[in-house]
Structure formats: structure tokens, C-alpha cells
Design a protein around this motif. Structure first.
Motif, PDB file in Angstrom:
ATOM      1  N   PHE A 169       7.406   4.504 -16.885  1.00 40.97           N
ATOM      2  CA  PHE A 169       7.635   4.624 -18.324  1.00 40.97           C
ATOM      3  C   PHE A 169       8.314   3.357 -18.821  1.00 40.97           C
ATOM      4  O   PHE A 169       9.025   2.688 -18.086  1.00 40.97           O
ATOM      5  N   GLY A 170       8.101   3.041 -20.101  1.00 45.53           N
ATOM      6  CA  GLY A 170       8.678   1.816 -20.655  1.00 45.53           C
ATOM      7  C   GLY A 170       7.676   0.678 -20.594  1.00 45.53           C
ATOM      8  O   GLY A 170       6.459   0.893 -20.699  1.00 45.53           O
ATOM      9  N   ARG A 171       8.155  -0.541 -20.409  1.00 46.97           N
ATOM     10  CA  ARG A 171       7.274  -1.706 -20.354  1.00 46.97           C
ATOM     11  C   ARG A 171       6.269  -1.563 -19.216  1.00 46.97           C
ATOM     12  O   ARG A 171       6.626  -1.246 -18.094  1.00 46.97           O
ATOM     13  N   GLY A 172       5.008  -1.798 -19.556  1.00 46.69           N
ATOM     14  CA  GLY A 172       3.963  -1.696 -18.536  1.00 46.69           C
ATOM     15  C   GLY A 172       3.713  -0.272 -18.071  1.00 46.69           C
ATOM     16  O   GLY A 172       3.352  -0.060 -16.919  1.00 46.69           O
ATOM     17  N   ALA A 173       3.908   0.699 -18.972  1.00 47.68           N
ATOM     18  CA  ALA A 173       3.740   2.104 -18.592  1.00 47.68           C
ATOM     19  C   ALA A 173       2.344   2.351 -18.018  1.00 47.68           C
ATOM     20  O   ALA A 173       1.334   1.926 -18.583  1.00 47.68           O
ATOM     21  N   HIS A 174       2.292   3.041 -16.903  1.00 51.87           N
ATOM     22  CA  HIS A 174       1.021   3.361 -16.265  1.00 51.87           C
ATOM     23  C   HIS A 174       1.262   4.343 -15.143  1.00 51.87           C
ATOM     24  O   HIS A 174       2.409   4.640 -14.788  1.00 51.87           O
ATOM     25  N   GLU A 175       0.197   4.842 -14.585  1.00 52.51           N
ATOM     26  CA  GLU A 175       0.247   5.688 -13.392  1.00 52.51           C
ATOM     27  C   GLU A 175      -0.635   5.068 -12.319  1.00 52.51           C
ATOM     28  O   GLU A 175      -1.683   4.507 -12.623  1.00 52.51           O
ATOM     29  N   GLU A 176      -0.205   5.187 -11.069  1.00 50.68           N
ATOM     30  CA  GLU A 176      -1.046   4.714  -9.974  1.00 50.68           C
ATOM     31  C   GLU A 176      -0.697   5.452  -8.688  1.00 50.68           C
ATOM     32  O   GLU A 176       0.449   5.881  -8.491  1.00 50.68           O
ATOM     33  N   PRO A 177      -1.662   5.612  -7.809  1.00 48.92           N
ATOM     34  CA  PRO A 177      -1.378   6.239  -6.509  1.00 48.92           C
ATOM     35  C   PRO A 177      -0.579   5.285  -5.642  1.00 48.92           C
ATOM     36  O   PRO A 177      -0.811   4.063  -5.645  1.00 48.92           O
ATOM     37  N   VAL A 178       0.387   5.809  -4.910  1.00 47.90           N
ATOM     38  CA  VAL A 178       1.232   4.976  -4.051  1.00 47.90           C
ATOM     39  C   VAL A 178       1.451   5.682  -2.716  1.00 47.90           C
ATOM     40  O   VAL A 178       1.130   6.864  -2.555  1.00 47.90           O
ATOM     41  N   LEU A 179       2.010   4.945  -1.791  1.00 44.76           N
ATOM     42  CA  LEU A 179       2.471   5.512  -0.529  1.00 44.76           C
ATOM     43  C   LEU A 179       3.987   5.609  -0.589  1.00 44.76           C
ATOM     44  O   LEU A 179       4.663   4.672  -1.039  1.00 44.76           O
ATOM     45  N   ALA A 180       4.525   6.732  -0.145  1.00 44.96           N
ATOM     46  CA  ALA A 180       5.976   6.943  -0.116  1.00 44.96           C
ATOM     47  C   ALA A 180       6.466   6.780   1.318  1.00 44.96           C
ATOM     48  O   ALA A 180       5.910   7.363   2.247  1.00 44.96           O
ATOM     49  N   TRP A 181       7.519   5.983   1.491  1.00 46.56           N
ATOM     50  CA  TRP A 181       8.095   5.698   2.807  1.00 46.56           C
ATOM     51  C   TRP A 181       9.573   6.051   2.807  1.00 46.56           C
ATOM     52  O   TRP A 181      10.266   5.831   1.815  1.00 46.56           O
ATOM     53  N   ALA A 182      10.067   6.588   3.908  1.00 50.84           N
ATOM     54  CA  ALA A 182      11.498   6.889   4.057  1.00 50.84           C
ATOM     55  C   ALA A 182      12.172   5.695   4.721  1.00 50.84           C
ATOM     56  O   ALA A 182      11.750   5.251   5.800  1.00 50.84           O
ATOM     57  N   GLU A 183      13.206   5.181   4.090  1.00 54.41           N
ATOM     58  CA  GLU A 183      13.941   4.073   4.695  1.00 54.41           C
ATOM     59  C   GLU A 183      14.707   4.567   5.919  1.00 54.41           C
ATOM     60  O   GLU A 183      15.439   5.550   5.851  1.00 54.41           O
ATOM     61  N   VAL A 184      14.561   3.870   7.044  1.00 59.56           N
ATOM     62  CA  VAL A 184      15.244   4.268   8.271  1.00 59.56           C
ATOM     63  C   VAL A 184      16.076   3.124   8.867  1.00 59.56           C
ATOM     64  O   VAL A 184      16.739   3.311   9.890  1.00 59.56           O
ATOM     65  N   GLY A 185      16.068   1.962   8.241  1.00 55.40           N
ATOM     66  CA  GLY A 185      16.874   0.852   8.753  1.00 55.40           C
ATOM     67  C   GLY A 185      16.790  -0.338   7.817  1.00 55.40           C
ATOM     68  O   GLY A 185      15.829  -0.490   7.065  1.00 55.40           O
ATOM     69  N   ARG A 186      17.825  -1.164   7.852  1.00 55.10           N
ATOM     70  CA  ARG A 186      17.843  -2.367   7.029  1.00 55.10           C
ATOM     71  C   ARG A 186      18.761  -3.411   7.641  1.00 55.10           C
ATOM     72  O   ARG A 186      19.466  -3.146   8.614  1.00 55.10           O
ATOM     73  N   THR A 187      18.770  -4.592   7.064  1.00 57.21           N
ATOM     74  CA  THR A 187      19.604  -5.690   7.532  1.00 57.21           C
ATOM     75  C   THR A 187      21.074  -5.281   7.549  1.00 57.21           C
ATOM     76  O   THR A 187      21.564  -4.661   6.602  1.00 57.21           O
ATOM     77  N   ASP A 188      21.774  -5.628   8.614  1.00 57.11           N
ATOM     78  CA  ASP A 188      23.202  -5.344   8.691  1.00 57.11           C
ATOM     79  C   ASP A 188      23.931  -5.956   7.500  1.00 57.11           C
ATOM     80  O   ASP A 188      23.712  -7.117   7.151  1.00 57.11           O
ATOM     81  N   GLY A 189      24.781  -5.169   6.865  1.00 55.36           N
ATOM     82  CA  GLY A 189      25.565  -5.671   5.746  1.00 55.36           C
ATOM     83  C   GLY A 189      24.873  -5.576   4.402  1.00 55.36           C
ATOM     84  O   GLY A 189      25.491  -5.841   3.374  1.00 55.36           O
ATOM     85  N   LEU A 190      23.593  -5.190   4.387  1.00 56.54           N
ATOM     86  CA  LEU A 190      22.866  -5.045   3.127  1.00 56.54           C
ATOM     87  C   LEU A 190      23.134  -3.655   2.563  1.00 56.54           C
ATOM     88  O   LEU A 190      22.690  -2.653   3.116  1.00 56.54           O
TER      89      LEU A 190
END
Length: 276
Positions: A169-190
Motif C-alpha cells: 500500500f502507498g507508493r507503488g501499490a501492487h500485489e504480487e506472489p512471493v516466497l516467505a522465509w523464516a530468518e534463522v541466523g544473521r551476522t553477529d552483532g547485526l
């Protein structure tokens, strides 16, 4: 000396035992070797099904006006073709790729019409990342997202949850199919939100691009990427048939170093807006 005579049944049993031993020694050994332990990353679920009207929906509220920020891009052709998220550069008159040493290279832009994808064009570029937009996907499989979250080098790893529909919603409003991913790790300190990671590639364990990172839901611990059905058409024809793209293999133990190598080689680069 008188020898002890064995009973007839004992003689027959001994002969039968000898014959059985000879028979077994000549039998082909077709036994399978012991089963090897399956690595944790290889434990995946069922194949991901096609898009359906019943896919869950996720919403994103975009600002009404373009706000200059940074994002991530990656090379898909050595002749100077890069991909980023459309919302990173839409509304920017002069986007550029940071190449280090305080220098940036201006890029022309082509916006995809049906996906949050943009093509950046420069005069030459680094080797391409291999694209596997048509590769089969399995629920639970891992992806790696190297880029520039919060404007600094960093990376995230995720597990595939399934399909959703992203409603912007808002600027560039649109719908599109996506893939949903669960975050399970990231850079230390981020810590905190991952702004700046938009446009990063979602790579499989072979270093192949599965899609473009386009949004996150911090409270849900989710990251959204383009779906193959929208990503593939958006870049079709941009990779030449002679493009000898080599992937950077990644595991949960090496994806930090592998991401650093991709950024060092500028196969993954930071995108900035020089003028609005």
C-alpha cells in the motif's frame, strides 16, 4: 588304540555345514553399505506447490514519496547487468553502484512491470551469479541473503516457509506472489531491521539465485523474496547463453566468508541514490 566312531547324524551335520559355508563364500555380496547420516541442511519437506488463490497474504505500507536510501544489487551478466528491488531505485533519478574507495558507478534503470524487480545497466561488470529461477523448491530448504543491511556488509540465512501474496500500500501499490522465509541466523552483532538488504539475492547452497529479497516482517521474523513466476520473466534474456556463471557454495558454517567474497568481487554490491 580304538577310534571313537561318530554317530551318523553328526557326520551328516558336518558335511551340510561345509557345503553351506562353500555356498555362502561364492554368493555375490549385494548388501548395501551402512546408511550415512543425513546432514541437517538436507532435511527438507515436500516440494513447494504452485500459486493458488488461497495463499496467505502479507501487507507492507510503503511511504507516499521516495526517500533516498541504500539497497543491494547483484550481477546477472558480466556485460554490466545487475538486479535489485524495484522500490530501492524507483523515483531515483541517478542510482549508482558503490565500487569501493569512495567511488560509485552510475547506472541506467529498467523497472519490471509485474514484480518488485529492477534491472541496473552499467558499462561492464563483474562475473555473474548463476540464476536458478526454475529450480524446484522444498519447504524447509535454506537460503542465504548477502548484502548491505543497515548500509553495512552483512548477511542473513533463512528457511523456506511457503508461498504468500504481498500486498503493498502507498507508493507503488501492487500485489504480487512471493516466497516467505523464516530468518534463522544473521551476522553477529547485526540487530534490528534489515533495511538495505532489499535487492539482495536469495542464494541456495550452490550459490545459485532463487529470487530477490524485497521485504521483511521483523515482528514475525520473516523475509520475503520474489516468486519464481515473477522473477524469471523479469530477467529473461539478460543472461547470455555463453555466460559461464559460477556459484559460491554456502553452508551455515561458511556463508559469512562466502558473502564477504561476493562483496569483495563486487558480484554483490551496494546501491545508492545520488540524485532525486
Amino acid at each position: 588304540m580304538r577310534l571313537l566312531r561318530l554317530p551318523d547324524w553328526a557326520v551328516y551335520a558336518a558335511v551340510a555345514g561345509v557345503l553351506l559355508a562353500v555356498s555362502l563364500s561364492r554368493r555375490e555380496n549385494a548388501d548395501a553399505p551402512p546408511a550415512a547420516a543425513v546432514p541437517a541442511d538436507a532435511v527438507e519437506g515436500a516440494l513447494l506447490g504452485p500459486i493458488t488463490p488461497f495463499d496467505a497474504a502479507a501487507t507492507v505500507e510503503a511511504p507516499d514519496a521516495f526517500r533516498p536510501s541504500s539497497g543491494t544489487a547483484f550481477s546477472i551478466a558480466g556485460r554490466g547487468r545487475w538486479v535489485t528491488a524495484r522500490h530501492v531505485v524507483e523515483g531515483c533519478r541517478k542510482p549508482a553502484l558503490v565500487i569501493g574507495g569512495g567511488r560509485a558507478v552510475a547506472a541506467d534503470v529498467r523497472l519490471a512491470s509485474r514484480a518488485d524487480v529492477a534491472l541496473l545497466i552499467t558499462d561492464g561488470g563483474p562475473p555473474a551469479l548463476p540464476v536458478a529461477a526454475d529450480a524446484p523448491l522444498r519447504k524447509g530448504q535454506r537460503a542465504f541473503h548477502p548484502g548491505f543491511p543497515q548500509g553495512a556488509p552483512g548477511e542473513v540465512t533463512t528457511r523456506l516457509l511457503g508461498r504468500e501474496t504481498l500486498k503493498v500500500f502507498g507508493r507503488g501499490a501492487h500485489e504480487e506472489p512471493v516466497l516467505a522465509w523464516a530468518e534463522v541466523g544473521r551476522t553477529d552483532g547485526l540487530l534490528g531491521a534489515l533495511s538495505g538488504l532489499s535487492g539482495a539475492p536469495a542464494l541456495d547452497g550452490q550459490g545459485r539465485v532463487l529470487g530477490v529479497t524485497i521485504a521483511e516482517a521483523p515482528r514475525r521474523g520473516r523475509i520475503y523474496t520474489t516468486a519464481p513466476e515473477s522473477f524469471g520473466p523479469a530477467i529473461r534474456g539478460e543472461q547470455g547463453p555463453d555466460e559461464a556463471a559460477q556459484g559460491q557454495p554456502m553452508t551455515i558454517d561458511t556463508y559469512g566468508q562466502a558473502s564477504d567474497a561476493l562483496r569483495r568481487d563486487l558480484r554483490v554490491a551496494q546501491v545508492v541514490c545520488l540524485s532525486t
